[in-house]
Scaffold this active site. Structure first.
Site, PDB file in Angstrom:
ATOM      1  N   LYS A   1     -60.660  13.349   2.111  1.00  0.00           N
ATOM      2  CA  LYS A   1     -60.989  12.695   0.834  1.00  0.00           C
ATOM      3  C   LYS A   1     -62.363  12.025   0.898  1.00  0.00           C
ATOM      4  O   LYS A   1     -62.790  11.547   1.956  1.00  0.00           O
ATOM      5  CB  LYS A   1     -59.891  11.700   0.427  1.00  0.00           C
ATOM      6  CG  LYS A   1     -59.957  10.336   1.072  1.00  0.00           C
ATOM      7  CD  LYS A   1     -59.130   9.301   0.274  1.00  0.00           C
ATOM      8  CE  LYS A   1     -59.472   7.910   0.793  1.00  0.00           C
ATOM      9  NZ  LYS A   1     -59.148   6.811  -0.065  1.00  0.00           N
TER      10      LYS A   1
ATOM     11  N   LYS B   1     -55.716   4.607   9.292  1.00  0.00           N
ATOM     12  CA  LYS B   1     -56.843   3.730   9.644  1.00  0.00           C
ATOM     13  C   LYS B   1     -56.681   3.158  11.040  1.00  0.00           C
ATOM     14  O   LYS B   1     -57.645   3.048  11.789  1.00  0.00           O
ATOM     15  CB  LYS B   1     -57.019   2.603   8.615  1.00  0.00           C
ATOM     16  CG  LYS B   1     -57.516   3.118   7.263  1.00  0.00           C
ATOM     17  CD  LYS B   1     -58.055   2.016   6.358  1.00  0.00           C
ATOM     18  CE  LYS B   1     -58.578   2.620   5.058  1.00  0.00           C
ATOM     19  NZ  LYS B   1     -59.058   1.652   4.102  1.00  0.00           N
TER      20      LYS B   1
ATOM     21  N   LYS C   1     -65.300   5.640   0.845  1.00  0.00           N
ATOM     22  CA  LYS C   1     -66.395   4.693   1.044  1.00  0.00           C
ATOM     23  C   LYS C   1     -66.592   4.390   2.512  1.00  0.00           C
ATOM     24  O   LYS C   1     -67.694   4.298   2.999  1.00  0.00           O
ATOM     25  CB  LYS C   1     -66.060   3.365   0.348  1.00  0.00           C
ATOM     26  CG  LYS C   1     -66.179   3.413  -1.129  1.00  0.00           C
ATOM     27  CD  LYS C   1     -66.167   1.979  -1.652  1.00  0.00           C
ATOM     28  CE  LYS C   1     -64.987   1.741  -2.572  1.00  0.00           C
ATOM     29  NZ  LYS C   1     -63.906   0.982  -1.985  1.00  0.00           N
TER      30      LYS C   1
HETATM   31  P1  ATP Z   1     -61.999   3.037   1.711  1.00  0.00           P
HETATM   32  O1  ATP Z   1     -62.489   4.339   2.244  1.00  0.00           O
HETATM   33  O2  ATP Z   1     -62.848   1.860   2.041  1.00  0.00           O
HETATM   34  O3  ATP Z   1     -60.530   2.825   1.887  1.00  0.00           O
HETATM   35  P2  ATP Z   1     -61.959   4.264  -0.770  1.00  0.00           P
HETATM   36  O4  ATP Z   1     -63.220   5.011  -0.928  1.00  0.00           O
HETATM   37  O5  ATP Z   1     -60.731   5.003  -0.421  1.00  0.00           O
HETATM   38  O6  ATP Z   1     -62.232   3.101   0.206  1.00  0.00           O
HETATM   39  P3  ATP Z   1     -60.658   2.297  -2.362  1.00  0.00           P
HETATM   40  O7  ATP Z   1     -61.320   1.014  -2.693  1.00  0.00           O
HETATM   41  O8  ATP Z   1     -59.627   2.301  -1.313  1.00  0.00           O
HETATM   42  O9  ATP Z   1     -61.728   3.422  -2.064  1.00  0.00           O
HETATM   43  O10 ATP Z   1     -60.057   2.925  -3.673  1.00  0.00           O
HETATM   44  C1  ATP Z   1     -60.316   2.596  -5.009  1.00  0.00           C
HETATM   45  C2  ATP Z   1     -59.583   3.539  -5.919  1.00  0.00           C
HETATM   46  O11 ATP Z   1     -60.173   4.838  -5.838  1.00  0.00           O
HETATM   47  C3  ATP Z   1     -58.114   3.742  -5.532  1.00  0.00           C
HETATM   48  O12 ATP Z   1     -57.320   3.758  -6.680  1.00  0.00           O
HETATM   49  C4  ATP Z   1     -58.089   5.068  -4.835  1.00  0.00           C
HETATM   50  O13 ATP Z   1     -56.860   5.716  -4.986  1.00  0.00           O
HETATM   51  C5  ATP Z   1     -59.199   5.813  -5.547  1.00  0.00           C
HETATM   52  N1  ATP Z   1     -59.818   6.803  -4.678  1.00  0.00           N
HETATM   53  C6  ATP Z   1     -60.494   6.552  -3.515  1.00  0.00           C
HETATM   54  N2  ATP Z   1     -60.977   7.674  -2.995  1.00  0.00           N
HETATM   55  C7  ATP Z   1     -60.612   8.672  -3.827  1.00  0.00           C
HETATM   56  C8  ATP Z   1     -60.822  10.081  -3.823  1.00  0.00           C
HETATM   57  N3  ATP Z   1     -61.508  10.662  -2.884  1.00  0.00           N
HETATM   58  N4  ATP Z   1     -60.309  10.806  -4.840  1.00  0.00           N
HETATM   59  C9  ATP Z   1     -59.611  10.191  -5.837  1.00  0.00           C
HETATM   60  N5  ATP Z   1     -59.380   8.878  -5.900  1.00  0.00           N
HETATM   61  C10 ATP Z   1     -59.860   8.108  -4.918  1.00  0.00           C
END
Ligand code: ATP
Ligand code: LTN
Length: 332
Positions: free
Chosen positions: A197, A114, A200
């Site tokens: 991946k 990040k 969000k």
């Molecule tokens: P950001 O991009 O804002 O970091 P994010 O989409 O990665 O957000 P988080 O809030 O960080 O989402 O993650 C919430 C949960 O979802 C965590 O346990 C994370 O491991 C899981 N997660 C996030 N993205 C994925 C993905 N693409 N595949 C599987 N698990 C995911």
């Protein structure tokens, strides 16, 4: 025998959770309510590590609560709460920062990724200390299990190291938690950029399947998902990352094995396959979205549920923090 304790958290960083969040983590949250004492936290303080807008923060925190309940988190069975309502998270977070090495924190890949994307001027110190606040989230509740996606493995390892270090220096204080990380299908990728991946905050807007998006929009996104050369529907992450990701999504929601889906599409093209994936996804998400929208119509009810959750969480968190302060020799 007392039930095993589960804790996990999710950031309110968008209007909607996505399929990666659901398949990688949230689905396990729901399943683990059975037979466990579960604590689920909307980690708004973690979300502050990126610039936020106050109106959006409020909206997204409530939308997160509504989606979690719509997905099956039952606030009568689990303790569902907002991190900032339980002050002990920050208090234990500081203690964790004081036992973490600078080098150790510098090795966290989420921080490295990040911060390198954003540049050092807009990278906040809070992003650097983020994993120590996460360790506090987990250790405050003496959690045995932490259901998360694969990308959180390193943070869980750090939490275990910090707990072990604290216990050996200052006496038994924290339960050493274990990550609960699915192997197959633990990571869902962006459907426009299938080697990254689904995320969000950094996903492409057409590559992220959102729980709250309309069925029409999700159908359109899936039909225009990036596929690979060739026309065979076959799981091969190296040669066919796009198709493999769609197979993973189909299998995760339909419950069919990857090989039986491959068989169903033997001799058929990518178009038929994408239509089938769209159908599976849209029908799976339809009732969840409807329920979440209903819940969002009554904000004050959601706010009450969250404050009841925080009151329950505070009891456990205060007990752990008292013990921690006592073991550190802080005069209370
Ligand atoms: P950001 O991009 O804002 O970091 P994010 O989409 O990665 O957000 P988080 O809030 O960080 O989402 O993650 C919430 C949960 O979802 C965590 O346990 C994370 O491991 C899981 N997660 C996030 N993205 C994925 C993905 N693409 N595949 C599987 N698990 C995911
Ligand atoms: N860092 C996690 C969110 C998170 C979390 C937690 C997960 C914050 N605190 C405690 C599990 C337990 C993420 O980015 N997904």
């Amino acid at each position: 025998m007392s039930l095993k304790r589960v804790l996990s958290g999710i950031q309110p960083t968008s209007d909607s959770f996505h399929l990666g969040n659901y398949v990688g983590a949230l689905r396990q949250w729901v399943a683990l309510q059975e037979g466990h004492d579960a604590y689920y936290c909307i980690v708004d303080l973690h979300a502050l590590t990126m610039e936020t807008d106050p109106a959006l923060m409020r909206k997204r925190t409530l939308a997160s609560a509504a989606q979690l309940i719509a997905l099956g988190i039952d606030p009568n069975r689990s303790t569902l709460f907002v991190q900032s309502q339980v002050a002990q998270h920050n208090q234990l977070g500081w203690i964790m920062e004081c036992i973490t090495g600078f080098g150790e924190a510098s090795r966290m890949t989420q921080f490295k990724d990040k911060s390198s994307k954003n540049g050092s001027d807009s990278t906040k110190v809070g992003l650097f200390t983020y994993p120590m606040l996460q360790a506090a989230d987990i250790l405050l509740y003496q959690a045995d299990l932490v259901p998360v996606g694969e990308d959180q493995r390193q943070h869980i390892e750090l939490t275990r190291d910090l707990a072990t270090r604290f216990n050996s220096r200052y006496g038994q204080t924290f339960q050493i938690p274990e990550g609960f990380i699915l192997k197959a299908g633990a990571k869902i990728n962006d459907i426009q950029e299938p080697t990254a991946k689904m995320s969000k905050s950094s996903g492409t807007s057409n590559g992220v399947i959102e729980l709250m998006d309309t069925p029409e929009s999700n159908t359109k996104k899936i039909k225009s998902a990036v596929t690979d050369t060739g026309r065979e529907v076959r799981f091969d992450e190296k040669e066919k990352p796009g198709i493999s990701n769609l197979l993973t999504i189909h299998s995760a929601l339909s419950g069919q094995t990857i090989s039986s889906i491959e068989k169903d599409f033997d001799g058929k093209g990518y178009g038929d396959f994408k239509s089938a994936v769209a159908e599976v996804v849209v029908e799976y998400l339809r009732p969840i979205r409807t329920r979440a929208l209903e819940l969002l119509e009554d904000e004050s009810h959601l706010i009450t549920l969250l404050s009841q959750g925080a009151a329950k969480a505070r009891v456990v968190a205060a007990q752990t923090l008292d013990e921690t302060y006592k073991n550190l020799g802080l005069v209370q």
